[in-house]
Enzyme design. Structure first.
Site, PDB file in Angstrom:
ATOM      1  N   LYS A 173       0.890  -1.271  -0.001  1.00 53.16           N
ATOM      2  CA  LYS A 173       0.017   0.146   0.045  1.00 53.16           C
ATOM      3  C   LYS A 173       1.037   1.191  -0.016  1.00 53.16           C
ATOM      4  O   LYS A 173       1.632   1.577   1.067  1.00 53.16           O
ATOM      5  CB  LYS A 173      -0.985  -0.027   1.412  1.00 53.16           C
ATOM      6  CG  LYS A 173      -1.915   1.112   0.975  1.00 53.16           C
ATOM      7  CD  LYS A 173      -2.408   1.804   2.288  1.00 53.16           C
ATOM      8  CE  LYS A 173      -1.747   2.847   2.775  1.00 53.16           C
ATOM      9  NZ  LYS A 173      -1.776   4.002   1.786  1.00 53.16           N
ATOM     10  N   GLU A 248       9.646   1.097  10.675  1.00 55.31           N
ATOM     11  CA  GLU A 248      10.630   2.191  10.387  1.00 55.31           C
ATOM     12  C   GLU A 248      10.215   3.614  10.643  1.00 55.31           C
ATOM     13  O   GLU A 248       9.289   3.718   9.763  1.00 55.31           O
ATOM     14  CB  GLU A 248      11.693   1.824   8.946  1.00 55.31           C
ATOM     15  CG  GLU A 248      12.903   2.367   8.986  1.00 55.31           C
ATOM     16  CD  GLU A 248      12.784   4.076   8.396  1.00 55.31           C
ATOM     17  OE1 GLU A 248      12.767   4.816   9.206  1.00 55.31           O
ATOM     18  OE2 GLU A 248      12.579   4.059   7.318  1.00 55.31           O
ATOM     19  N   CYS A 282      13.304  10.437   7.177  1.00 56.59           N
ATOM     20  CA  CYS A 282      13.419   9.976   8.507  1.00 56.59           C
ATOM     21  C   CYS A 282      15.024  10.172   9.001  1.00 56.59           C
ATOM     22  O   CYS A 282      15.261  10.371  10.286  1.00 56.59           O
ATOM     23  CB  CYS A 282      13.140   8.767   8.677  1.00 56.59           C
ATOM     24  SG  CYS A 282      13.578   7.460   7.362  1.00 56.59           S
ATOM     25  N   GLU A 375      10.037  15.641  15.324  1.00 50.00           N
ATOM     26  CA  GLU A 375      10.366  15.489  13.845  1.00 50.00           C
ATOM     27  C   GLU A 375       9.710  16.385  13.038  1.00 50.00           C
ATOM     28  O   GLU A 375       8.384  16.448  12.703  1.00 50.00           O
ATOM     29  CB  GLU A 375       9.919  14.127  13.472  1.00 50.00           C
ATOM     30  CG  GLU A 375      10.424  13.696  12.000  1.00 50.00           C
ATOM     31  CD  GLU A 375      10.339  12.289  11.452  1.00 50.00           C
ATOM     32  OE1 GLU A 375       9.074  11.975  11.826  1.00 50.00           O
ATOM     33  OE2 GLU A 375      11.145  11.957  10.962  1.00 50.00           O
TER      34      GLU A 375
END
Ligand code: NDP
Length: 473
Positions: A173, A248, A282, A375
């Site tokens: 997906k 992750e 990331c 983040e």
């Protein structure tokens, strides 16, 4: 299924407006619709899982050399179509074409690397009383994969290649914002000889298709890359059926620059380490920790490097940074660099349509402040001064994340001590790179569970089986 030609103009695309369930795929640099795609839901996800389940027995039984040959064929085909895929990814994700080309090379390399795995799979024999014990690595069955919009095809390949090599079938997906290269991959896989039903792509919302994959009793594992928040929900959802999960997740990595480093090299490399992919990475080294005595000279060199960054049209070969992925992402990023934020450096960004945001450096900033803790996932760097080695390690580890990081110094022993002390999955010394196909990648702490890439990733797509063979009557 892609409903419009990828090169079609908006008017052409608008012919599909009568179809209710479509995803309008935008080009972030222009804000124009570049394609319309059928939006999958629960029914389509279930159908994809059923196809993957039906294809599973024959794919797992295929001879190792045949599976290897087919995966090499897929790598060949991906190489052949690299430029076409790179252009598609550059337009849809808003990334510089030079970066997209590098990513497509990595995709092909990743399939090539794991193509050799079926023939290298080995087990152990363990001497036991009355017979012999053998271990085998068995495929899991159907693996669900949920990937984000920042590196759409690269991150998909990190999951697909080892999963397929290990004999699993998959349902992938992609993010709704960037489904195009994944849908192309599904087609390319078939053309390369991967049997029908082995690779299935469902383009639909995470809260519908992703959630269904996590809940589905026939899905043995979910491999996810994305935000820590969604990852937490996936881990909780997977508990119901005791699914295998690899996650992750986010990062807030430290780029530690000691005063005895090659400051010019560290400063020249720092911008791409946080502004690469417009900071939507990331692994972004978004906390630049600089030893206090070197702060002024480092900032001077950093300013020159940021000023020279070329921000603009993703399809221009010279572009180093493109737009953000969406208006929402730009709004989120802007919230960290307004008001009282100590903006020390602000680079250029185009006006006009497109989700642009200039490369921005906040300095000096304390590790307790919001831009240093969350983040941001945009081109905003925080420069945090530190006192000494102990202080650097303390600040680097004062985060819930632990994905990557760097250490810059000419003192080899200090470099290794610091790299070992940083609680993070991948640390580079005198370099800001994190990812290679042949080496493991993944997070400590809330940056994730499990590892991708390298030889160890195969273990995450197999179960260890032990078979006892009695040899004594
Ligand atoms: P998400 O974590 O929401 O999305 C990542 C993937 O998960 C997408 O395919 C998404 O589908 C899917 N998803 C969303 N909700 C669910 C769910 N309930 N169940 C299963 N799958 C789901 O990231 P965002 O796109 O919203 O980005 C938000 C923030 O996340 C960013 O600002 C950044 O901080 C972080 N992020 C981190 C990434 C990383 O590489 N570590 C990558 C992307 C984001 P869909 O989008 O189609 O709905």
């Amino acid at each position: 299924m892609i409903l419009t030609d990828l090169g079609a103009d908006v008017n052409e695309a608008a012919k599909c407006a009568t179809i209710a369930l479509v995803i309008e795929v935008l080009e972030p640099a222009t804000e124009q619709v570049m394609a319309k795609v059928e939006r999958a839901g629960v029914e389509e996800t279930d159908a994809a899982v059923a196809r993957a389940r039906d294809a599973s027995p024959s794919w797992r039984e295929i001879a190792p050399d045949d599976r290897s040959r087919i995966l090499h064929g897929l790598a060949d085909e991906l190489e052949r179509r690299g430029e076409e895929l790179a252009t598609l990814e550059a337009r849809n994700a808003g990334k510089p074409i030079a970066d997209a080309r590098g990513e497509m090379e990595m995709v092909a390399t990743c399939f090539r690397y794991y193509a050799g795995a079926p023939e290298r799979a080995t087990g152990k024999t363990i001497p036991v009383a009355g017979g012999v014990d053998m271990t085998f690595r068995e495929p899991l069955g159907v693996v669900g994969m949920i990937v984000p919009w920042n590196f759409p095809l690269v991150i998909a390949s990190w999951k697909l290649a080892p999963a397929l090599a290990a004999g699993n079938t998959v349902v992938l997906k992609p993010a709704e914002l960037t489904p195009l290269t994944a849908l192309e991959l599904e087609r390319i896989a078939l053309e390369a000889g991967i049997p029908e039903g082995v690779v299935n792509v469902v383009a639909g919302p995470g809260s519908v298709c992703g959630k269904r994959l996590v809940e589905h009793p026939d899905v043995a594992k979910v491999a996810f890359t994305g935000s820590t928040e969604v990852g937490r929900g996936i881990a909780a959802g997977a508990a119901e059926t005791i699914k295998r999960v690899t996650l992750e997740l986010g990062g807030k990595s430290a780029n530690v620059v000691y005063a005895d480093a090659d400051l010019d090299a560290a400063a020249a490399s720092a911008p791409s380490a946080v502004f690469g992919n417009a900071g939507q990475d990331c692994c972004a080294r978004s906390r630049i920790l600089v030893e206090r005595s070197a702060l002024d000279s480092f900032m001077e060199a950093l300013e020159a490097a940021v000023d020279s960054m070329r921000v603009g049209d993703p399809l221009d070969d010279e572009t180093e940074m493109g737009p953000l992925i969406s208006a929402d992402q730009r709004e989120k990023v802007a919230s960290y660099a307004t008001g009282d934020a100590p903006v020390a450096i602000r680079g250029q960004a185009p006006d006009g349509p497109g989700f642009w945001f200039p490369p921005t450096v906040l300095a000096p900033i304390s590790n307790d402040e919001r831009p240093a803790r969350e983040e941001i996932f945009g081109p905003v760097a925080c420069v945090i001064p530190f006192r000494d080695e102990e202080d650097a390690v303390r600040i680097a580890n004062d985060t819930v994340y632990g994905l990557s990081g760097s250490v810059w110094t000419r003192d080899g022993a200090k470099a290794l001590r610091t790299a070992r002390a940083i609680e993070s999955g991948a640390v580079s010394i005198n370099s800001n790179t994190s990812v290679r196909v042949s080496t493991p990648f993944g997070g400590f702490k809330q940056s994730g569970v499990g590892r991708e890439l390298g030889p160890d990733a195969l273990e995450h797509y197999t179960e260890l089986k032990n078979v006892y063979y009695a040899t004594e009557a």
